[in-house]
Motif scaffolding. Sequence first.
Motif, PDB file in Angstrom:
ATOM      1  N   GLU A 169     -12.315  14.258   1.060  1.00  0.00           N
ATOM      2  CA  GLU A 169     -12.059  13.465   0.015  1.00  0.00           C
ATOM      3  C   GLU A 169     -10.313  13.192  -0.423  1.00  0.00           C
ATOM      4  N   ARG A 170      -9.722  14.623  -0.290  1.00  0.00           N
ATOM      5  CA  ARG A 170      -8.232  14.740  -0.390  1.00  0.00           C
ATOM      6  C   ARG A 170      -7.568  13.590   0.409  1.00  0.00           C
ATOM      7  N   ARG A 171      -7.966  13.446   1.634  1.00  0.00           N
ATOM      8  CA  ARG A 171      -7.528  12.603   2.584  1.00  0.00           C
ATOM      9  C   ARG A 171      -7.910  11.024   2.173  1.00  0.00           C
ATOM     10  N   ALA A 190      -5.835   5.827  -0.513  1.00  0.00           N
ATOM     11  CA  ALA A 190      -5.880   5.107  -1.799  1.00  0.00           C
ATOM     12  C   ALA A 190      -4.557   4.961  -2.477  1.00  0.00           C
ATOM     13  N   LEU A 191      -3.776   5.763  -2.688  1.00  0.00           N
ATOM     14  CA  LEU A 191      -2.745   5.940  -3.297  1.00  0.00           C
ATOM     15  C   LEU A 191      -1.513   5.330  -2.688  1.00  0.00           C
ATOM     16  N   GLY A 192      -1.641   4.702  -1.613  1.00  0.00           N
ATOM     17  CA  GLY A 192      -0.549   3.757  -0.867  1.00  0.00           C
ATOM     18  C   GLY A 192       0.683   4.453  -0.879  1.00  0.00           C
ATOM     19  N   GLU A 235       3.725  11.980  -0.870  1.00  0.00           N
ATOM     20  CA  GLU A 235       4.072  12.657  -2.161  1.00  0.00           C
ATOM     21  C   GLU A 235       2.569  13.496  -2.489  1.00  0.00           C
ATOM     22  N   PHE A 236       1.485  12.838  -2.428  1.00  0.00           N
ATOM     23  CA  PHE A 236       0.239  13.663  -2.877  1.00  0.00           C
ATOM     24  C   PHE A 236      -0.034  14.617  -1.763  1.00  0.00           C
ATOM     25  N   MET A 237       0.043  14.304  -0.487  1.00  0.00           N
ATOM     26  CA  MET A 237      -0.470  15.121   0.396  1.00  0.00           C
ATOM     27  C   MET A 237       0.385  16.623   0.700  1.00  0.00           C
TER      28      MET A 237
END
Length: 224
Positions: A77-79, A84-86, A91-93
């Motif tokens: 789900e993290r991936r 989805a964050l575009g 940055e999220f990863m």
Amino acid sequence: MNPSRYSDSEIAAVYRVIRERRDMRHFRPDPLDPAVLERLLQAAHLGPSVGFMQPWRFIRITDRSLRAQLHALVDAERRRTAVALGKRQDEFMRLKVEGILDCGEVLVAALMDGREHHIFGRRTMPDMDLASVACAIQNLWLAARAEGIGMGWVSLFDPEQLGQLLRLPPGARPVAVLCLGQVDSFYEKPMLEQEGWAARQSLNELVFENGWAHNSPADSNRSR
């Protein structure tokens, strides 16, 4: 003089634990003292619930292979969330969003089955059962911080898949994966604020009087 008022030092301790609570992601693997875990769960169980329905259920994950499967669900789900964050994907990863394989204890907080039978306070607002579980989790979180124990709330999972993994009965639903354990130190600020992901909004922007303030700065921030 208010006879129900706590002492100044006791009040200060309550506000301090609220202020210093952190959503922790970095843990040591040391096991949690069973007596401490019992106290934390008792604190959760003292949470308020609509109609006194007490809809929370806690599943302790002690099987290492099951913990690994749970982690795999969260990582998948993290991936998906990153995609989805575009523009903020990279940055999220780079963020550490969970400590499932690192912490001393993993709990899954879930909603009970058969909740439709409880209508006191839920007839027009059935999601109050979820609010009740959130109150129990917050109790646990504040008690953990007071005990010097780190806790992280992980919500990156598919509820149906996690429910199947844990053999939840029909109608029950997982709400949170909770990581608990010893930490080297608590973050000075919330981790996402510390990492520049977001900043805490001003309270004045979020408190209205006699109705919704449609032109509030909070609405402007959300639209950006």
